[in-house]
Structures are given as structure tokens and as C-alpha cells.
Scaffold this motif. Sequence first.
Motif, PDB file in Angstrom:
ATOM      1  N   UNK A   1       6.924  33.923  25.203  1.00 14.86           N
ATOM      2  CA  UNK A   1       6.518  33.916  26.432  1.00 14.86           C
ATOM      3  C   UNK A   1       6.016  32.413  26.492  1.00 14.86           C
ATOM      4  N   UNK A   2       6.865  31.484  26.163  1.00 14.30           N
ATOM      5  CA  UNK A   2       6.380  29.836  25.869  1.00 14.30           C
ATOM      6  C   UNK A   2       4.972  29.464  26.053  1.00 14.30           C
TER       7      UNK A   2
ATOM      8  N   UNK B   1       1.623  42.867  10.183  1.00 16.42           N
ATOM      9  CA  UNK B   1       2.756  43.255  11.189  1.00 16.42           C
ATOM     10  C   UNK B   1       2.305  42.829  12.616  1.00 16.42           C
ATOM     11  N   UNK B   2       1.073  43.515  12.977  1.00 17.29           N
ATOM     12  CA  UNK B   2       0.640  43.198  14.276  1.00 17.29           C
ATOM     13  C   UNK B   2       0.381  41.727  14.691  1.00 17.29           C
ATOM     14  N   UNK B   3      -0.096  40.940  13.440  1.00 22.95           N
ATOM     15  CA  UNK B   3      -0.199  39.368  13.837  1.00 22.95           C
ATOM     16  C   UNK B   3       1.064  38.815  14.148  1.00 22.95           C
ATOM     17  N   UNK B   4       1.875  39.042  13.109  1.00 23.46           N
ATOM     18  CA  UNK B   4       3.174  38.406  13.112  1.00 23.46           C
ATOM     19  C   UNK B   4       4.099  38.748  14.651  1.00 23.46           C
ATOM     20  N   UNK B   5       3.905  39.923  15.056  1.00 25.23           N
ATOM     21  CA  UNK B   5       4.546  40.412  16.510  1.00 25.23           C
ATOM     22  C   UNK B   5       3.701  39.715  17.590  1.00 25.23           C
ATOM     23  N   UNK B   6       2.422  39.583  17.353  1.00 23.08           N
ATOM     24  CA  UNK B   6       1.621  38.945  18.563  1.00 23.08           C
ATOM     25  C   UNK B   6       2.024  37.499  18.791  1.00 23.08           C
ATOM     26  N   UNK B   7       2.017  36.878  17.569  1.00 20.71           N
ATOM     27  CA  UNK B   7       2.465  35.453  17.483  1.00 20.71           C
ATOM     28  C   UNK B   7       3.907  35.399  18.078  1.00 20.71           C
ATOM     29  N   UNK B   8       4.864  36.171  17.660  1.00 17.73           N
ATOM     30  CA  UNK B   8       6.369  35.713  18.202  1.00 17.73           C
ATOM     31  C   UNK B   8       6.367  36.435  19.600  1.00 17.73           C
TER      32      UNK B   8
ATOM     33  N   UNK C   1       3.309  25.230  16.020  1.00 20.07           N
ATOM     34  CA  UNK C   1       4.561  25.104  15.270  1.00 20.07           C
ATOM     35  C   UNK C   1       5.669  25.934  15.501  1.00 20.07           C
ATOM     36  N   UNK C   2       5.534  27.008  16.010  1.00 22.50           N
ATOM     37  CA  UNK C   2       6.396  28.065  16.297  1.00 22.50           C
ATOM     38  C   UNK C   2       7.313  27.620  17.597  1.00 22.50           C
ATOM     39  N   UNK C   3       6.495  26.944  18.542  1.00 27.50           N
ATOM     40  CA  UNK C   3       7.113  26.433  19.801  1.00 27.50           C
ATOM     41  C   UNK C   3       8.198  25.383  19.451  1.00 27.50           C
TER      42      UNK C   3
ATOM     43  N   UNK D   1       7.545  57.914  -5.390  1.00 28.19           N
ATOM     44  CA  UNK D   1       8.238  59.270  -5.377  1.00 28.19           C
ATOM     45  C   UNK D   1       7.976  59.834  -3.808  1.00 28.19           C
ATOM     46  N   UNK D   2       6.575  59.672  -3.488  1.00 21.98           N
ATOM     47  CA  UNK D   2       6.255  60.634  -2.068  1.00 21.98           C
ATOM     48  C   UNK D   2       6.961  59.532  -0.836  1.00 21.98           C
ATOM     49  N   UNK D   3       7.492  58.502  -1.047  1.00 15.43           N
ATOM     50  CA  UNK D   3       8.187  57.787   0.157  1.00 15.43           C
ATOM     51  C   UNK D   3       9.629  58.227   0.272  1.00 15.43           C
ATOM     52  N   UNK D   4       9.682  58.581   1.533  1.00 15.02           N
ATOM     53  CA  UNK D   4      11.037  59.569   1.915  1.00 15.02           C
ATOM     54  C   UNK D   4      11.849  58.608   2.288  1.00 15.02           C
ATOM     55  N   UNK D   5      11.903  57.251   3.184  1.00 12.19           N
ATOM     56  CA  UNK D   5      12.839  56.325   3.622  1.00 12.19           C
ATOM     57  C   UNK D   5      11.885  55.340   4.728  1.00 12.19           C
ATOM     58  N   UNK D   6      12.576  54.951   5.558  1.00 16.90           N
ATOM     59  CA  UNK D   6      11.989  53.986   6.648  1.00 16.90           C
ATOM     60  C   UNK D   6      12.367  54.227   7.771  1.00 16.90           C
ATOM     61  N   UNK D   7      11.755  54.138   8.658  1.00  8.95           N
ATOM     62  CA  UNK D   7      11.851  54.213  10.284  1.00  8.95           C
ATOM     63  C   UNK D   7      12.177  52.508  10.751  1.00  8.95           C
ATOM     64  N   UNK D   8      13.161  52.452  11.470  1.00 12.64           N
ATOM     65  CA  UNK D   8      13.491  51.106  12.089  1.00 12.64           C
ATOM     66  C   UNK D   8      13.137  50.561  13.360  1.00 12.64           C
ATOM     67  N   UNK D   9      12.042  49.941  13.317  1.00 18.59           N
ATOM     68  CA  UNK D   9      11.411  49.569  14.745  1.00 18.59           C
ATOM     69  C   UNK D   9      11.894  48.316  15.271  1.00 18.59           C
ATOM     70  N   UNK D  10      12.366  48.262  16.446  1.00 18.53           N
ATOM     71  CA  UNK D  10      13.350  46.766  16.936  1.00 18.53           C
ATOM     72  C   UNK D  10      12.173  46.074  18.028  1.00 18.53           C
ATOM     73  N   UNK D  11      11.438  45.127  17.480  1.00 19.57           N
ATOM     74  CA  UNK D  11      10.881  44.206  18.689  1.00 19.57           C
ATOM     75  C   UNK D  11      11.680  43.839  19.789  1.00 19.57           C
ATOM     76  N   UNK D  12      11.080  43.796  21.000  1.00 22.57           N
ATOM     77  CA  UNK D  12      12.016  43.327  22.284  1.00 22.57           C
ATOM     78  C   UNK D  12      11.451  42.191  22.929  1.00 22.57           C
ATOM     79  N   UNK D  13      12.136  41.199  23.045  1.00 22.17           N
ATOM     80  CA  UNK D  13      11.823  40.187  23.652  1.00 22.17           C
ATOM     81  C   UNK D  13      12.434  39.530  24.755  1.00 22.17           C
ATOM     82  N   UNK D  14      11.632  39.446  25.967  1.00 19.92           N
ATOM     83  CA  UNK D  14      12.498  39.224  27.060  1.00 19.92           C
ATOM     84  C   UNK D  14      12.239  37.464  27.341  1.00 19.92           C
TER      85      UNK D  14
END
Length: 318
Positions: free
Chosen positions: A105-106, A93-100, A42-44, A305-318
Motif C-alpha cells: 500500500x506504499x 504468518x499474520x505479522x508477515x502478511x500485515x507487513x507485506x 527496509x521493505x520499501x 502421522x496425524x497431518x493430512x496435507x496442506x491448504x494453499x492460501x494465496x495472498x492478494x496484493x492490489x
Amino acid sequence: MFTHYIRIVAVALILLAWSGGVRAQITYTKQDSLKVVKLLSQGAKQRVKAKKELMTYYGNQLKGVPYVPATLEVNKREQLVVNMRQMDCTTFVETVLALAMTTAQSSQRWEDYCKNLTKIRYENGVMKEYPSRNHYFIWWVESNGKQGIVKTLTGTGTLTGTFLRSVGAQASKARSTGTGKQGTTLFKAQNIHIDWMTKHSDSYPMMKGNKQFVREIAAHEKKTDGKVMMYIPRANLGLSQKKMKWVENGDILAICTKKKGLDTTHIGIAEWGSDGKLHLLNASQIHKKVVLESMSLQQYMTKHPSQLGVWVIKPIFR
């Protein structure tokens, strides 16, 4: 002729043994593999302007999948676990990233998906014993950064170039014009001090009673001590998409914490809402399934209350 035949048989046996060995190291059901292949098919067919859009596409396809913790802790020895029926925040998140990655990679092959999931989940992309898994998210970020799978803004300059300069410019502007809340800078530094796993080793089935694993993970924790990650404080997460334009749909957001011994407590995928606010697409322990949070990320975090904020991590697709 006979010698040639023997060589062919030998090669065939080697390939069969290799294939069987690889499969033997994967825990999955037929339902899991069929779902992966169906999603990849479906993603293709999706027409996306940027490959990064595959992150939100696949994330939304998994809405409704039940939240279940510790889905990787099902074997006595480490194996690649593929579970499309149940997910926690990290495996989502790992599942989504692996699918993407696989679609980028076609490929629509189950084997390629498993290879990508292995790269993502294990230190330097190699599955060994239990300690080789990226147990803390700082390890996950470092391993996937080294492999060129993601990039992030860190105190050691993992993310450099135009993006880093733009962040610096935004932070400078925030100080001078007050575009950050109350005129504060948009980013802060988090000093990493992790020892949660070794202090609670009995809570982890494969670590319990295994002194070697405890020693290996303790050594890795010590090596990580004092590293720095940059994060967007909770107070600034209410800013508009225009003011936080470097946070894009499909970015991975890791919620960092002040809880002693941990670096992060939850992760998900960024999605800007029709309200102009940043929302979190995640496997939610609260909702017991994968959802796009109806409240903004800032509203969500004010309840913790214990949560400080968020790291932003950007996936790289070549």
C-alpha cells in the motif's frame, strides 16, 4: 469568531479521544513499534518483481525470533496484540502478511500496519470481544477471503477462474498420466468438523468461566460444521515445482489434520528450496524460533502421522 474557535477545539478533542481510544486497544512495547517501522522502511527499498515476494522477504527477516505460544492471551479484555519479540505459527504468518500488505500500500506507518493486522486477525476485520478473533484457521481463511486479502481453493469455489481451471486440468492429467503419486489426484477434500475450543474451554483464559463467549464460539463452530476445504495430500507434496507450479513462494500453507475437533494444526509460508522441493518458513515449536525448515515439507510431515496435507492460501496484493 468565538464560535469558530469552539468548533476547532471540539474537533481537536474528538480526534484526540479517537486517537487515544485506538491506542488504548493495542498492546505493544516501544521496541515492537520501532521494529515494525524499521522493517517497513527496509521493505520499501526492496525491488521485487511481484508484491507477493514481500511475503518471503519479510518472513526471512524474522528468522530467529523466538517461538512462544499464546502471545495473544495477555489481557483480560480483547486487544490488538503486536509482539515482534515472540511469535507462534499463526502470529508469525499474520505479522508477515500485515507487513507485506502495508508495503504493498506504499505505507511505512505504524498505524497502517495495525489497521492491516486488525483486518487479518478478526472476523470481517473488526475487533470486538474475544469471540471476534479468527480462532480456527477455517474462520481466518473465510474472513480474509471475504475481505479480498487472500484466496484459496475450497469446496464452495472461493477461488474461481483460471487458477481453478488449471487445478482441474492438473488433477485430470494426474489421473490419466500418473503425474500425481501412484496416479492419484493431486487434491482431496477435507470435511470440517470443529469443536475443540468449546470442549476444552478451560484451556483458554478468556473463555474459562465465560458462558457467553463459550456460547458464541459454539454457535460459530456449528455454523462451520460440514464445510469443505481442498488440500494437497502429504503423499503428493514431494512433487517438483514444475508439477505443482500453482504453489508459489509466499503462499500461506496450512497443515490440515485428522485430529478430532480441529481443522489445522500448523501454518507457515511456502518457499521452494534449491533442492527443487517445497519447504516451510515457519515459527517452529520444535526449533523454538522462526526458521526455514531444512527438510522438505513432505519429510517434515512424515514425522507427524496425524497431518493430512496442506491448504494453499494465496495472498492478494492490489
